[in-house]
Enzyme design. Sequence first.
Site, PDB file in Angstrom:
ATOM      1  N   ILE A  98       0.826  -1.214   0.000  1.00 19.05           N
ATOM      2  CA  ILE A  98       0.000   0.000   0.000  1.00 19.05           C
ATOM      3  C   ILE A  98       0.862   1.267   0.000  1.00 19.05           C
ATOM      4  O   ILE A  98       0.436   2.307  -0.501  1.00 19.05           O
ATOM      5  CB  ILE A  98      -1.006  -0.008   1.181  1.00 19.05           C
ATOM      6  CG1 ILE A  98      -2.175   0.931   0.880  1.00 19.05           C
ATOM      7  CG2 ILE A  98      -0.334   0.298   2.508  1.00 19.05           C
ATOM      8  CD1 ILE A  98      -3.392   0.709   1.754  1.00 19.05           C
ATOM      9  N   ASP A 154       0.803  -0.697   9.404  1.00 12.38           N
ATOM     10  CA  ASP A 154       1.130   0.451  10.248  1.00 12.38           C
ATOM     11  C   ASP A 154       2.643   0.715  10.229  1.00 12.38           C
ATOM     12  O   ASP A 154       3.104   1.842   9.987  1.00 12.38           O
ATOM     13  CB  ASP A 154       0.655   0.111  11.667  1.00 12.38           C
ATOM     14  CG  ASP A 154       0.415   1.333  12.526  1.00 12.38           C
ATOM     15  OD1 ASP A 154       0.545   2.443  12.005  1.00 12.38           O
ATOM     16  OD2 ASP A 154       0.095   1.158  13.712  1.00 12.38           O
ATOM     17  N   SER A 192      -7.795  -5.518   9.625  1.00 15.49           N
ATOM     18  CA  SER A 192      -7.986  -6.563  10.667  1.00 15.49           C
ATOM     19  C   SER A 192      -7.608  -7.984  10.237  1.00 15.49           C
ATOM     20  O   SER A 192      -7.706  -8.909  11.040  1.00 15.49           O
ATOM     21  CB  SER A 192      -9.435  -6.590  11.213  1.00 15.49           C
ATOM     22  OG  SER A 192      -9.672  -5.482  12.044  1.00 15.49           O
ATOM     23  N   THR A 193      -7.187  -8.169   8.978  1.00 17.01           N
ATOM     24  CA  THR A 193      -6.939  -9.550   8.518  1.00 17.01           C
ATOM     25  C   THR A 193      -5.511 -10.022   8.771  1.00 17.01           C
ATOM     26  O   THR A 193      -5.147 -11.128   8.372  1.00 17.01           O
ATOM     27  CB  THR A 193      -7.233  -9.701   7.015  1.00 17.01           C
ATOM     28  OG1 THR A 193      -6.298  -8.883   6.280  1.00 17.01           O
ATOM     29  CG2 THR A 193      -8.659  -9.314   6.679  1.00 17.01           C
ATOM     30  N   TYR A 252      -4.663  -8.846  13.651  1.00 18.65           N
ATOM     31  CA  TYR A 252      -5.953  -8.891  14.354  1.00 18.65           C
ATOM     32  C   TYR A 252      -6.802 -10.110  14.003  1.00 18.65           C
ATOM     33  O   TYR A 252      -7.912 -10.274  14.540  1.00 18.65           O
ATOM     34  CB  TYR A 252      -6.727  -7.583  14.150  1.00 18.65           C
ATOM     35  CG  TYR A 252      -6.197  -6.427  14.996  1.00 18.65           C
ATOM     36  CD1 TYR A 252      -5.098  -6.586  15.837  1.00 18.65           C
ATOM     37  CD2 TYR A 252      -6.799  -5.177  14.971  1.00 18.65           C
ATOM     38  CE1 TYR A 252      -4.607  -5.543  16.610  1.00 18.65           C
ATOM     39  CE2 TYR A 252      -6.321  -4.118  15.750  1.00 18.65           C
ATOM     40  CZ  TYR A 252      -5.218  -4.312  16.569  1.00 18.65           C
ATOM     41  OH  TYR A 252      -4.750  -3.269  17.336  1.00 18.65           O
TER      42      TYR A 252
END
Length: 178
Positions: free
Chosen positions: A16, A39, A127-128, A131
């Site tokens: 990304i 992140d 979330s994949t 998380y």
Amino acid sequence: MSTSVTPAVRLVRGDITDQSVDVIVNAANSSLLGGGGVDGAIHRRGGPDILAACRELRASQYGKGLATGRAVATTAGRLAARWVIHTVGPVFSGAQDRSALLASCYRESLHLAAELGARSVAFPAISTGIYGWPMDDGARIAVRTVLAETVAPVEEVRFVLFDAHAYVEFEEVLAMRG
Ligand code: ADP
């Protein structure tokens, strides 16, 4: 008033932080102070201005951290984007249905992007990773929410998928339009 648009939804296999778009969405954690996965990649590549902006937000508005499902915008630092929108995905739970919180991440990010005047938005599969959300369900929630919630001036939504498995799951869901 916001006007609903049918977005051009694109799937891209890759990182990304390589995307040239108005908004890159970060799968952040509630501390806003950085983490692993997307992140970590965003802060590494975008440079220290993003973390400085996150620290300011923590100090001024989110002393207890950003709640799950919410989204905030900062500079994109050195990334080829105008803003990073940080959203906090839910940790997957087999015992409790947290789908509404995951949908909220996409919805809040899209509405914030529209408020900022963004035309193109890149999302990771929130979330994949760390998380633990199953990719097929995560893809379904992502695509459905984006198709239902995209508002002008956002016209392109790009899902940037890190591996082949994620890409295939998103492709299947998109073929069925959610
Ligand atoms: P979360 O904590 O919300 O699960 P992660 O960053 O751990 O967030 O993972 C979210 C998804 O993003 C995962 O599918 C992971 O493989 C993927 N991912 C990790 N790094 C990148 C990257 N640089 N670009 C795009 N996707 C990434």
